[in-house]
Design an enzyme around this catalytic site. Sequence first.
Site, PDB file in Angstrom:
ATOM      1  N   GLU A 123      -1.996  -5.311  -3.552  1.00 52.16           N
ATOM      2  CA  GLU A 123      -1.021  -4.554  -2.754  1.00 52.16           C
ATOM      3  C   GLU A 123       0.086  -5.476  -2.238  1.00 52.16           C
ATOM      4  O   GLU A 123       1.274  -5.128  -2.280  1.00 52.16           O
ATOM      5  CB  GLU A 123      -1.735  -3.885  -1.577  1.00 52.16           C
ATOM      6  N   ASP A 143       0.836  -1.204   0.000  1.00 47.94           N
ATOM      7  CA  ASP A 143       0.000   0.000   0.000  1.00 47.94           C
ATOM      8  C   ASP A 143       0.872   1.255   0.000  1.00 47.94           C
ATOM      9  O   ASP A 143       0.621   2.214  -0.742  1.00 47.94           O
ATOM     10  CB  ASP A 143      -0.915  -0.023   1.225  1.00 47.94           C
TER      11      ASP A 143
END
Length: 328
Positions: free
Chosen positions: A135, A67
Amino acid sequence: MIVGIPDIIKLFSREGRKFYFFLARTTGYWPKSTAPFRTAFTHKSAADKHAHQGQDADNERLEYLGDAIIEAVVSDVLYHRFPEGDEGFLSHTRSNMVCRARLNKISFELGLDKYITMASRKDLAISHISGDVLEAFVAAIYLDGGMKRASSFIKRVIANPSRIDEALHDSTQANYKSMLVNLGEQHGVEVIFDTRKATERRMSEDGEEINFTSEVLLANTLAGQGFGRSKKMAEQHAAEIVCKSLEDGTMSLDELKLKAEGHKAVEKDAPADITAPDDVENGSRNQPQETEDARREELTRLEDILGGNEPKLATRMAELASHWQQEA
């Protein structure tokens, strides 16, 4: 373009080779190890309870790392793509590009969902799990191949020109709260969201349960109210209502600002409290500090002049005290 097949491929089973070729085709290079990628595809519901110390049992830590990497690379791409864009525009565009719905979509397009290991795949298509895996997948590329390869993957898959254009024109992903806060900053108007748990059970028109209500205050004036299943949804709903009111002209930030400044001016110009009657009648009793200091200096001077002659000093001090008492 990928060239040369590494010798490591010989160590894999048929399924292992299939997985390895998928990784190479998706990442754009020959991975040195499949271990971080297998972890990236492991949901916590299927975590290895016997994982060794220092070894991730599921993809949650990788998701956290990925992320941050995605946000950094996308920020860099937008910064150079839009040299005239202000902070609000860049933040809003980035938010649209890395929102959960968009990452889910990209993950399905890449086929990452086929390799996810989890207890039940029943709700995979309508959950955020696929986006989380994307992610984690980016983090696996970073750990295996370095930042350069991770950045290259993000720019090719997540932050390419078509994705940017898609984010710019996708109104369904509009972040009304960010837009409203940015508008407030531009016009010098304070924006406050007063969000609370709903006091009674209600249902929205779409059949969703309303758990939170949110009121938007602009320059201490109630501007709109929204509802939602979550705190974030309630604030977005309230912000959307206010943004649309500003857009169609039924509300003006400048007018709200002037109104607030008018109230402050009235408060500032209000007359000070009138002195209490006792103070008016006995005002002479409230001697200023300068008078007290002058008295001390006078006593000291008298003591020096009289040279310590106590009877004369006492007589003079009594005269002064009588005189000051008459003044009071």
